[in-house]
Scaffold this active site. Structure first.
Site, short mmCIF file in Angstrom:
data_model
loop_
_atom_site.label_atom_id
_atom_site.label_comp_id
_atom_site.label_asym_id
_atom_site.label_seq_id
_atom_site.Cartn_x
_atom_site.Cartn_y
_atom_site.Cartn_z
N ASP A 152 0.82 -1.20 0.00
CA ASP A 152 0.00 0.00 0.00
C ASP A 152 0.85 1.26 0.00
O ASP A 152 1.53 1.54 0.99
CB ASP A 152 -0.90 -0.04 1.24
N ASP A 184 -2.62 5.42 -5.34
CA ASP A 184 -2.80 4.53 -4.20
C ASP A 184 -2.92 3.08 -4.63
O ASP A 184 -3.96 2.65 -5.13
CB ASP A 184 -4.05 4.98 -3.44
#
Length: 400
Positions: free
Chosen positions: A98, A286
């Site tokens: 992430d 992201d």
């Protein structure tokens, strides 16, 4: 990874394979390919089980109006995972990689069985590792879908054939929703040290410090044709990028500031008309998020232009209307990055109604990070993405 430690945006999730390697840089240690696997998201798993998300209540599944000043991650829609090894001998965990967060955490063997999510996941057992070192500092990480807490520990982590000594979180408390239905066990934050909770050095920073990579970059490829669970879901490359998975050259955009994978955006077009962000706005890139998100006001305007209807947490159109929807273009660094309806509309095969969900969500992120858009897997599947730590920039190339 929300939010935005991304949207836990996430995703998004990778499969890391490899043996431990030590020593000086060589041609074989400067470039690491990492396979990714695709899985059903938590939201998809809930729907497949016939769970009405509206009955869960907004207090349990809130995805909007986040008031925290930090980026929060919503892992409800994360679809990509990978594997890392922790300890000696390595204990293997499925994790989300992430870019919206910076800490590493996995469930701990010290997690009470009263936490159902711990029962369904691999647990790290420090007593089984000869390289484990106690830390004990308390750790709490807030996500839009719940809070996980535990304590810090130190051990060796193997990722993509590289082994580093890393401080990570052993989680002893994690909410049943959403993590009970998550196929991943934990999270590897690929963000900057400025985002790290507890002043922990992020994993990629530790890899850089070993001097094992040709370049201080990592790149993401998400396969657009990976519905088959046996197929390659994607790939991460540590130290470079893989020309097999993109066309042409990278186009780079400098970060807004050091410490966050966020870039300036100059507009969002629907068809040939610039509808949103006319005066400029921000966009997080992201990898932990499956969808694209923007502020509630922006997404409502976008959905009105598309003729989409709102459900509790998403927007839908009649499936037969999907192919007729206009292109959506994001203006980044003087170029337009265009998604067709085939890129942002997908059908819920498990739904009895002929409705298709749009891979676009509303998400209100407060200052100083927001308001901001977030470009997740919906965008990355179309555009191979390189995260350049050495030059504080992000590069995009058309994926293939």
């Amino acid at each position: 990874m929300d939010a935005w430690r991304g949207m836990p945006r996430w995703g998004l999730l990778l499969l890391l394979w490899g043996s431990c390697t030590f020593g000086l840089p060589t041609e074989t240690t400067t470039f690491k390919r990492i396979s990714l696997k695709r899985m059903p998201s938590i939201r998809e798993s809930l729907k497949e089980r016939g769970v009405d998300m509206a009955r869960l209540g907004p207090e349990r599944m809130a995805l909007v109006n986040i008031t925290s000043s930090v980026i929060l991650t919503n892992y409800m829609d994360t679809q990509y995972y990978g594997e890392i090894g922790i300890g000696t001998p390595p204990q293997t965990f499925k994790v989300v990689f992430d870019t919206g967060s910076s800490n590493v955490w996995v469930p701990s063997s010290k997690c009470s069985r009263l936490y159902t999510a711990c029962v369904y996941h691999k647990l790290f057992d420090a007593s089984d590792s000869s390289s484990y070192k106690h830390n004990g500092t308390e750790l709490t990480l807030r996500y839009s879908t719940g809070t996980v807490s535990g304590f810090l520990s130190q051990d060796v982590i193997t990722v993509g054939g590289i082994t580093v000594t890393q401080t990570f979180g052993e989680v002893t408390e994690m909410p049943a929703l959403p993590f009970m239905l998550a196929e991943f066990d934990g999270v590897v934050g690929m963000g900057f040290s400025e985002q790290a909770i507890g002043k922990v050095t992020p994993l990629f920073d530790n890899i850089i410090s070993q001097g094992l990579l040709k370049e201080d970059v990592f790149s993401f490829y998400y396969n657009r044709d990976s519905e088959n669970s046996q197929s390659l879901g994607g790939q991460i490359v540590l130290g470079g990028s893989d020309p097999q998975h993109y066309e042409g050259n990278f186009h780079y955009i400098n970060l807004i500031r050091t410490g966050l994978w966020q870039i300036p955006m100059k507009g969002v077009s629907v068809g040939s008309s610039t509808l949103l962000c006319e005066d400029g706005c921000l966009a997080l890139v992201d990898t932990g998020a499956s969808y694209i998100s923007g502020s509630t006001s922006s997404i409502e305007k976008l959905m009105e232009a598309l003729g989409a209807k709102k459900r509790l947490f998403d927007y839908v159109v009649k499936c037969n209307e999907g192919p007729t929807l206009p292109d959506i273009s994001f203006h980044l660094g003087g170029k337009e990055y265009t998604l067709t309806s085939a890129d942002y509309v997908f059908q819920e095969s498990y739904s009895s109604k002929k409705l298709c969900t749009l891979a676009i969500h509303a998400m209100d992120i407060p200052p100083p990070t927001g308001p901001t858009w977030a470009l997740g897997a919906t965008f990355i599947r179309k555009f191979y993405t390189e995260f350049d730590r050495g030059n504080n920039r992000i590069g995009f190339a058309l994926a293939r």
